[in-house]
Enzyme design. Structure first.
Site, PDB file in Angstrom:
ATOM      1  N   ARG A  51     -51.037  58.978  62.084  1.00 16.55           N
ATOM      2  CA  ARG A  51     -51.937  57.849  61.652  1.00 16.55           C
ATOM      3  C   ARG A  51     -52.283  57.138  63.073  1.00 16.55           C
ATOM      4  O   ARG A  51     -51.761  56.971  63.991  1.00 16.55           O
ATOM      5  CB  ARG A  51     -51.357  56.934  60.740  1.00 16.55           C
ATOM      6  CG  ARG A  51     -51.803  57.328  59.497  1.00 16.55           C
ATOM      7  CD  ARG A  51     -52.801  57.073  58.845  1.00 16.55           C
ATOM      8  NE  ARG A  51     -53.176  57.468  57.460  1.00 16.55           N
ATOM      9  CZ  ARG A  51     -53.218  58.674  56.992  1.00 16.55           C
ATOM     10  NH1 ARG A  51     -53.477  59.845  57.864  1.00 16.55           N
ATOM     11  NH2 ARG A  51     -53.380  59.023  55.667  1.00 16.55           N
ATOM     12  N   HIS A  56     -60.749  63.013  62.662  1.00 20.14           N
ATOM     13  CA  HIS A  56     -59.834  63.041  61.501  1.00 20.14           C
ATOM     14  C   HIS A  56     -60.281  64.363  60.822  1.00 20.14           C
ATOM     15  O   HIS A  56     -60.562  64.098  59.368  1.00 20.14           O
ATOM     16  CB  HIS A  56     -59.895  61.801  60.661  1.00 20.14           C
ATOM     17  CG  HIS A  56     -58.680  61.372  59.771  1.00 20.14           C
ATOM     18  ND1 HIS A  56     -58.456  60.103  59.785  1.00 20.14           N
ATOM     19  CD2 HIS A  56     -58.040  62.208  59.062  1.00 20.14           C
ATOM     20  CE1 HIS A  56     -57.405  60.060  58.931  1.00 20.14           C
ATOM     21  NE2 HIS A  56     -56.896  61.422  58.600  1.00 20.14           N
ATOM     22  N   THR A  78     -51.432  63.601  64.952  1.00 24.73           N
ATOM     23  CA  THR A  78     -52.180  63.826  63.903  1.00 24.73           C
ATOM     24  C   THR A  78     -51.840  63.004  62.794  1.00 24.73           C
ATOM     25  O   THR A  78     -51.666  63.642  61.800  1.00 24.73           O
ATOM     26  CB  THR A  78     -52.107  65.451  63.797  1.00 24.73           C
ATOM     27  OG1 THR A  78     -50.844  65.971  63.618  1.00 24.73           O
ATOM     28  CG2 THR A  78     -53.046  66.166  64.707  1.00 24.73           C
ATOM     29  N   GLU A 105     -60.666  53.594  63.593  1.00 30.11           N
ATOM     30  CA  GLU A 105     -61.595  54.797  63.230  1.00 30.11           C
ATOM     31  C   GLU A 105     -62.262  54.163  61.959  1.00 30.11           C
ATOM     32  O   GLU A 105     -63.338  54.762  61.824  1.00 30.11           O
ATOM     33  CB  GLU A 105     -60.806  55.928  62.821  1.00 30.11           C
ATOM     34  CG  GLU A 105     -59.896  55.711  61.445  1.00 30.11           C
ATOM     35  CD  GLU A 105     -59.114  57.258  61.637  1.00 30.11           C
ATOM     36  OE1 GLU A 105     -59.260  57.937  60.270  1.00 30.11           O
ATOM     37  OE2 GLU A 105     -58.427  57.745  62.205  1.00 30.11           O
TER      38      GLU A 105
END
Length: 328
Positions: A234, A295, A232, A263
């Site tokens: 990067r 995210h 959680t 992403e």
């Protein structure tokens, strides 16, 4: 005084509109900040950006040329922004370093518990009236060795939660905090030991030159067989192809991620009409022991309120000619 908010979603607008104070007027665009959209900021006192915006040196130079005085990052991570370029061109930069560490820590443990008990697959089976439990055998978190890479505020709260589960905690961070050792029995150690002994690896580190592809073919080979990896932090901390290889071989027992190295342009948008835009991501999603969220670890009312309040405080300091409390 105009502040242009890039990468806006409805929840951003709701929380920022609630803060109108007579000084700043927030204007919103869904576009991400990049070299082609920087001109939208003409006449703005500052821009407000998010994790996948592009505030690289050429973009910052363009913003400065339009008279923009500040870049307010409504997140903790600031790897999208060239701070040195901003300083060169006289543009302030500030972030929100601690908007709601509980939201991300809780989401981290949510991913872990869901994987440990096959919650997603179990839910899908029940909805099909399939109550066969054979493939759903999970594992206890109690007594598991958990290595946390990046033990800042978020990592510390994650340690607190996992300590409550009865986990044995190991940590790696360049700035160890004795309080976590005293309160949660977290033992700081080397990455090498964490790789060797951790049943579960939790990544909550920022992306920088030291953490880029920290999880790669070599480090995965050093990990325990069946290791569970939760990220959680990067996306770029993990080499996705190497993790896919580890999942295929069984070296990695499960993977839970809220971030993904590619992403940008994928997350925060609806691609349901075109699902084949990223073949690597498709490979990742094909594994039943992989759980991905887009995210959203930050996405709680508490966090959004804190982000808006802190961003306004940063902007207000700049308006007064002062450096923000969270100046970078």
């Amino acid at each position: 005084m105009k502040v242009l908010v890039y990468s806006t979603r409805s929840y951003d607008r709701t929380h920022f509109d609630a803060l109108e104070n007579g000084i700043f007027t927030f204007e919103y665009v869904e576009d991400e900040l990049n070299i082609d959209t920087a001109d939208l900021a003409k006449g703005a006192f500052a821009v407000c950006i998010f994790v996948n915006d592009d505030a690289s040196a050429p973009v910052v130079e363009k913003l400065a040329g339009y008279g923009v005085k500040g870049i307010a990052i409504r997140a903790a991570g600031h790897d999208q922004t060239d701070k040195e370029a901003a300083h060169k061109f006289g543009v302030h930069v500030a972030n929100v370093p601690s908007y709601s560490p509980h939201s991300i820590a809780e989401h981290t443990v949510t991913l872990l518990t869901a994987l440990s008990r096959h919650i997603v697959e179990a839910d899908a089976r029940v909805k099909q009236y399939n109550f066969n439990l054979e493939p759903l055998v999970g594992f206890n978190l109690h007594h598991k060795k958990v290595g946390i890479i990046g033990v800042g505020k978020i990592g510390g709260i994650t340690a607190k939660i996992l300590h409550g589960f009865g986990c044995e905690l190991l940590g790696f961070d360049p700035f160890p905090k004795e309080e976590y050792t005293q309160q949660y029995n977290l033992r700081y150690t080397t990455l090498e030991e964490i790789y060797q002994v951790a049943d579960i690896l939790v990544i909550q580190a920022p992306l920088n030159a030291h953490t880029k592809y920290l999880v790669n073919k070599t480090s995965i080979a050093a990990m325990k067989d069946g290791v569970v990896i939760i990220n959680t932090g990067r996306g770029g901390v993990i080499n996705t192809q190497d993790v896919i290889d580890g999942l295929a071989s069984g070296k990695i027992g499960a993977l839970g991620i809220d971030v993904y190295e590619k992403e940008k342009g994928l997350f925060f948008f609806d691609h349901s009409a075109n699902k084949t835009i990223d073949p690597l991501f498709d490979k990742l999603l094909a594994f039943k022991n992989v759980l991905v969220t887009g995210h959203m670890a930050f996405l709680t009312t508490n966090a959004l309120t804190s982000i808006a309040n802190t961003t306004l405080a940063n902007l207000s300091r700049w308006h007064k000619g002062e450096a923000a409390e969270n100046e970078l």
